[in-house]
Design a protein around this motif. Structure first.
Motif, PDB file in Angstrom:
ATOM      1  N   UNK A 157      59.617  45.938  13.186  1.00 17.53           N
ATOM      2  CA  UNK A 157      59.553  44.833  14.136  1.00 17.53           C
ATOM      3  C   UNK A 157      58.523  43.768  13.746  1.00 17.53           C
ATOM      4  N   UNK A 158      58.085  43.787  12.495  1.00 13.19           N
ATOM      5  CA  UNK A 158      57.077  42.817  12.056  1.00 13.19           C
ATOM      6  C   UNK A 158      57.562  41.374  12.214  1.00 13.19           C
ATOM      7  N   UNK A 159      58.853  41.148  11.981  1.00  5.40           N
ATOM      8  CA  UNK A 159      59.374  39.791  12.066  1.00  5.40           C
ATOM      9  C   UNK A 159      59.955  39.431  13.410  1.00  5.40           C
ATOM     10  N   UNK A 160      59.823  40.327  14.381  1.00  2.46           N
ATOM     11  CA  UNK A 160      60.450  40.095  15.685  1.00  2.46           C
ATOM     12  C   UNK A 160      59.519  39.449  16.694  1.00  2.46           C
ATOM     13  N   UNK A 161      58.257  39.258  16.361  1.00  2.34           N
ATOM     14  CA  UNK A 161      57.329  38.608  17.278  1.00  2.34           C
ATOM     15  C   UNK A 161      56.480  39.587  18.054  1.00  2.34           C
ATOM     16  N   UNK A 162      55.451  39.031  18.709  1.00  2.00           N
ATOM     17  CA  UNK A 162      54.497  39.861  19.441  1.00  2.00           C
ATOM     18  C   UNK A 162      55.087  40.591  20.616  1.00  2.00           C
ATOM     19  N   UNK A 163      56.095  39.996  21.288  1.00  2.00           N
ATOM     20  CA  UNK A 163      56.697  40.651  22.453  1.00  2.00           C
ATOM     21  C   UNK A 163      57.335  41.978  22.056  1.00  2.00           C
ATOM     22  N   UNK A 164      58.015  41.987  20.919  1.00  2.09           N
ATOM     23  CA  UNK A 164      58.656  43.226  20.459  1.00  2.09           C
ATOM     24  C   UNK A 164      57.619  44.269  20.066  1.00  2.09           C
ATOM     25  N   UNK A 165      56.528  43.837  19.460  1.00  5.14           N
ATOM     26  CA  UNK A 165      55.512  44.785  18.993  1.00  5.14           C
ATOM     27  C   UNK A 165      54.781  45.483  20.137  1.00  5.14           C
ATOM     28  N   UNK A 166      54.904  44.958  21.367  1.00  2.00           N
ATOM     29  CA  UNK A 166      54.283  45.638  22.504  1.00  2.00           C
ATOM     30  C   UNK A 166      54.903  47.018  22.757  1.00  2.00           C
ATOM     31  N   UNK A 167      56.022  47.277  22.142  1.00  2.00           N
ATOM     32  CA  UNK A 167      56.661  48.576  22.332  1.00  2.00           C
ATOM     33  C   UNK A 167      56.311  49.598  21.271  1.00  2.00           C
ATOM     34  N   UNK A 168      55.252  49.362  20.503  1.00  3.61           N
ATOM     35  CA  UNK A 168      54.933  50.267  19.390  1.00  3.61           C
ATOM     36  C   UNK A 168      54.694  51.701  19.837  1.00  3.61           C
ATOM     37  N   UNK A 169      54.243  51.904  21.077  1.00  2.00           N
ATOM     38  CA  UNK A 169      53.923  53.257  21.536  1.00  2.00           C
ATOM     39  C   UNK A 169      55.097  53.963  22.199  1.00  2.00           C
ATOM     40  N   UNK A 189      57.906  57.858  27.353  1.00  3.88           N
ATOM     41  CA  UNK A 189      58.519  56.778  26.583  1.00  3.88           C
ATOM     42  C   UNK A 189      59.086  55.702  27.502  1.00  3.88           C
ATOM     43  N   UNK A 190      59.802  56.122  28.548  1.00  4.19           N
ATOM     44  CA  UNK A 190      60.351  55.152  29.499  1.00  4.19           C
ATOM     45  C   UNK A 190      59.231  54.429  30.242  1.00  4.19           C
ATOM     46  N   UNK A 191      58.166  55.153  30.568  1.00  3.00           N
ATOM     47  CA  UNK A 191      57.037  54.525  31.257  1.00  3.00           C
ATOM     48  C   UNK A 191      56.383  53.468  30.374  1.00  3.00           C
ATOM     49  N   UNK A 192      56.142  53.788  29.114  1.00  3.31           N
ATOM     50  CA  UNK A 192      55.501  52.838  28.204  1.00  3.31           C
ATOM     51  C   UNK A 192      56.402  51.629  27.977  1.00  3.31           C
ATOM     52  N   UNK A 193      57.720  51.848  27.925  1.00  3.69           N
ATOM     53  CA  UNK A 193      58.644  50.723  27.753  1.00  3.69           C
ATOM     54  C   UNK A 193      58.534  49.759  28.935  1.00  3.69           C
ATOM     55  N   UNK A 194      58.458  50.302  30.147  1.00  2.00           N
ATOM     56  CA  UNK A 194      58.297  49.452  31.330  1.00  2.00           C
ATOM     57  C   UNK A 194      56.972  48.697  31.289  1.00  2.00           C
ATOM     58  N   UNK A 195      55.915  49.381  30.877  1.00  2.00           N
ATOM     59  CA  UNK A 195      54.603  48.737  30.822  1.00  2.00           C
ATOM     60  C   UNK A 195      54.555  47.670  29.735  1.00  2.00           C
ATOM     61  N   UNK A 196      55.201  47.927  28.616  1.00  2.00           N
ATOM     62  CA  UNK A 196      55.135  47.008  27.495  1.00  2.00           C
ATOM     63  C   UNK A 196      56.019  45.786  27.639  1.00  2.00           C
ATOM     64  N   UNK A 197      57.227  45.989  28.173  1.00  2.00           N
ATOM     65  CA  UNK A 197      58.201  44.908  28.207  1.00  2.00           C
ATOM     66  C   UNK A 197      58.440  44.324  29.597  1.00  2.00           C
ATOM     67  N   UNK A 198      58.094  45.078  30.637  1.00  2.59           N
ATOM     68  CA  UNK A 198      58.385  44.625  31.996  1.00  2.59           C
ATOM     69  C   UNK A 198      59.709  45.195  32.463  1.00  2.59           C
ATOM     70  N   UNK A 199      59.706  45.830  33.631  1.00  4.10           N
ATOM     71  CA  UNK A 199      60.910  46.475  34.148  1.00  4.10           C
ATOM     72  C   UNK A 199      62.035  45.456  34.301  1.00  4.10           C
ATOM     73  N   UNK A 200      63.210  45.825  33.810  1.00  4.28           N
ATOM     74  CA  UNK A 200      64.378  44.968  33.952  1.00  4.28           C
ATOM     75  C   UNK A 200      64.536  43.904  32.894  1.00  4.28           C
ATOM     76  N   UNK A 201      63.568  43.729  31.989  1.00  2.00           N
ATOM     77  CA  UNK A 201      63.676  42.726  30.927  1.00  2.00           C
ATOM     78  C   UNK A 201      64.681  43.204  29.873  1.00  2.00           C
ATOM     79  N   UNK A 202      65.236  42.271  29.065  1.00  2.90           N
ATOM     80  CA  UNK A 202      66.199  42.694  28.031  1.00  2.90           C
ATOM     81  C   UNK A 202      65.640  43.752  27.092  1.00  2.90           C
TER      82      UNK A 202
END
Length: 442
Positions: free
Chosen positions: A141-153, A376-389
């Motif tokens: 995800x290096x080329x996908x931007x900072x928003x994508x990298x928030x999901x590293x965990x 994993x689902x919890x971190x995804x919600x925290x990193x990207x925001x619930x309901x986001x693409x």
């Protein structure tokens, strides 16, 4: 077989060596077996809740599911005007992390992990199982931007309930050493996940609320250290701690861990034999069924429901680099990290693999570590925001990656099933009639 503390040292070497994945003490073996039985039931409920959520979210009545998940309840001034989905993630999961805190403290204070000889391998393996998925995700995800990298965990977690449900389905008879390794790996994994959530997924702090939260937390700790078990005192203090931590901006599941850490592990000095279990063990027995049977399945029900949109929608979700990183992290990253770290430890001058355990067993367990779900689902919600693409794509990826890891682990471990059954039969032999299997007799 030599004990882990006195494993043989190669000629010419003065370094002390330990057996990795060695059999623990018999009391610890029985305690872990009981935990595994309970978590297996919880895992079955977790699977059922996930299936129901996915079926409802992709049915003609899906609007009812999403309306239920978005229903708001609570008290706005304390930032507690939350949706039911948020209550499940922020509230019910605090119970899960409270039990995790109890288990962590017990393992490192009175369990087999208090000894470096038994702690070194699962600790290093868990670290490898967190680092490698995060590295692979970041590279993809290096080329996908900072928003994508928030999901590293997202792909770094292992769901013990889900993993044990897989074991129950394939009816495997894991050796005692591997069962212990699986649980302790998940315990250390939980500790790392707690640190990641607290450090990397906290946006802004209300220091006033955080300072006030210390008051009920300290009162809770003072009472439990004096072995007070009155629920009408402890529950309000725990709820107040949770609410204030939530208001401070730190994810409130951290409050559950802190409350668990406050509970004493060892029994009170001079306690009678019927009072021998420590308060942490008593609380664990009481709250683990609530965690595994209610909190985690309800969270899964509200988090796993995502409208896939058929094969086209599934393909679109998995085309997202975030989803690719999660699937690769769970399936390859976890397996490489856990197996590779275990192999590296045994190649140092500090540990040897137990002769009863084959490397194919370790590989099967490493694959099983890729069954990530709850955290994993919890971190995804925290990193990207619930309901986001990205969050919806991450949910699909967590499900797909976990399913793939489970199938691959089942193939490997199923092939070892007959061997495990023979080992279990040998371990349960008690020829001297002392009530303890001969395998645990020095």
């Amino acid at each position: 077989m030599p004990s882990p503390e006195h494993s043989p040292t190669p000629p010419g070497s003065s370094a002390r060596r330990f057996l990795s994945l060695a059999r623990g003490s018999y009391p610890e073996y029985r305690r872990i077996a009981e935990i595994l039985r309970r978590e297996t039931v919880g895992g079955a409920l977790l699977l059922a809740a996930t299936v129901v959520a996915l079926a409802w979210a992709n049915s003609p009545w899906s609007s009812g599911y999403f309306a239920l998940r978005e229903l708001r309840l609570g008290y706005a001034p304390w930032h507690l005007d939350l949706t039911l989905g948020a209550w499940a993630a922020d509230g019910l999961l605090a119970i899960f992390f409270f039990v995790a805190g109890l288990e962590l403290k017990r393992e490192f204070v009175a369990g087999d992990l208090r000894r470096p000889a038994t702690a070194i391998v699962p600790v290093v393996a868990a670290c490898g199982g967190v680092a490698m998925p995060a590295i692979l995700f970041a590279l993809l995800n290096l080329g996908a931007g900072g928003a994508a990298l928030r999901g590293w965990a997202v792909p770094t977690a292992t769901d013990i309930a889900f993993a044990l449900a897989v074991l129950a389905v394939i009816s495997t008879h894991l050796p005692a050493a591997l069962r212990t390794f699986l649980l302790t790996l998940a315990v250390v994994d939980d500790l790392l996940a707690i640190g990641i959530i607290a450090i990397f997924y906290t946006d802004g702090l209300d220091f006033a609320a955080l300072g006030v939260a210390v008051v009920p937390l300290a009162a809770f700790a003072w009472l439990v250290q004096r072995r007070v078990r009155a629920w009408y005192l402890l529950v309000p203090l725990a709820v107040a701690t949770w609410a204030l931590v939530h208001a401070s901006g730190i994810h409130p599941t951290v409050a559950g861990v802190l409350l668990g850490f406050a509970v004493p592990v060892r029994p009170q000095a001079g306690a009678r034999s019927e009072e021998a279990p420590g308060l942490a063990e008593r609380f664990e027995h009481r709250f683990r069924p609530l965690s595994a049977g209610v909190a985690v399945p309800v969270f899964a029900f509200f988090s796993a429901g995502v409208a896939v949109g058929g094969l086209d929608g599934l393909g679109s979700a998995l085309a997202d680099s975030v989803a690719v990183g999660i699937v690769v992290g769970l399936v390859l990253g976890k397996a490489i990290g856990v197996f590779g770290a275990t192999w590296l430890v045994t190649k140092t001058r500090h540990a040897d693999l137990d002769p009863d355990v084959a490397w194919i067993d370790v590989f099967g367990l490493a694959l099983l570590g890729g069954v990530g779900f709850t955290v994993s689902l919890l971190v995804a919600e925290l990193g990207f925001g619930a309901g986001s693409p990205h969050d919806e794509h991450a949910t699909v990826a967590v499900l797909a990656g976990s399913l793939t890891a489970a199938v691959l682990a089942a193939v490997v471990l199923r092939a070892r099933n007959r061997h495990y059954r023979r080992v279990d039969a040998a371990e349960n032999v008690d020829q001297d009639g002392d009530g303890v299997p001969d395998a645990f007799t020095p």
